[in-house]
Enzyme design. Structure first.
Site, short mmCIF file in Angstrom:
data_model
loop_
_atom_site.label_atom_id
_atom_site.label_comp_id
_atom_site.label_asym_id
_atom_site.label_seq_id
_atom_site.Cartn_x
_atom_site.Cartn_y
_atom_site.Cartn_z
N HIS A 135 0.84 -1.19 0.00
CA HIS A 135 0.00 0.00 0.00
C HIS A 135 0.88 1.25 0.00
O HIS A 135 2.02 1.22 0.42
CB HIS A 135 -0.97 0.03 1.18
CG HIS A 135 -0.34 -0.03 2.53
ND1 HIS A 135 0.22 -1.18 3.05
CD2 HIS A 135 -0.18 0.92 3.49
CE1 HIS A 135 0.69 -0.94 4.26
NE2 HIS A 135 0.47 0.34 4.55
N HIS A 179 0.97 5.35 1.05
CA HIS A 179 0.41 6.42 1.86
C HIS A 179 0.55 7.73 1.09
O HIS A 179 1.65 8.08 0.66
CB HIS A 179 1.18 6.58 3.17
CG HIS A 179 1.07 5.42 4.09
ND1 HIS A 179 0.23 5.40 5.17
CD2 HIS A 179 1.73 4.23 4.11
CE1 HIS A 179 0.37 4.26 5.82
NE2 HIS A 179 1.26 3.52 5.20
#
Length: 138
Positions: free
Chosen positions: A102, A104
């Protein structure tokens, strides 16, 4: 290390857990970080299974990076941030706490320090409102 399909992001992608979704398509899910480092902190999560950047399929990366850019632009526009920090952690010693790749997207505001990674939980109503505003800007 191997990918664990029981991680929290995999469960969110499968619809087993709730999230403040900003955007979703066949390749990725974009959602608000419930433990934001600043107002407007979002996560871009590829749906392809990988622990992190180190074991990700290059094709999955190629598909998601333009979305990371587009979301960063929308977050900056909606929040009025002075800049954007992009963070991505690989393995626990580097700060990774959820072992599903992922990215950010963290808005940065002049003179305002960034909060700690995985710090305090945000207000759900504010997250929902921001998710809607960012989605509209996309």
């Amino acid at each position: 290390m191997t990918y664990d399909a029981s991680n929290i992001f995999a469960k969110i992608i499968r619809g087993e857990l709730p999230a403040h979704k900003v955007y979703e398509d066949g390749q990725a899910l974009v959602m608000m970080d419930i433990f934001p480092q600043s107002r407007g902190h979002v996560l871009v999560i590829p749906k392809a299974q990988s622990r992190n950047l180190l074991d990700a399929d290059p094709a999955a990366l190629s598909a998601v990076i333009p979305l990371v850019q587009k979301v960063a632009q929308a977050v900056k526009q909606v929040t009025g941030a002075d800049g954007i920090r992009l963070a991505q952690f690989n393995e626990a010693p580097a700060g990774q706490t959820v072992f599903h790749l992922h990215f950010h997207i963290i808005p940065v505001y002049e003179g305002v320090p960034i909060g700690a990674h995985a710090g305090g939980r945000a207000d759900d109503a504010e997250l929902a409102a921001l998710a809607g505003e960012i989605a509209a800007a996309l």
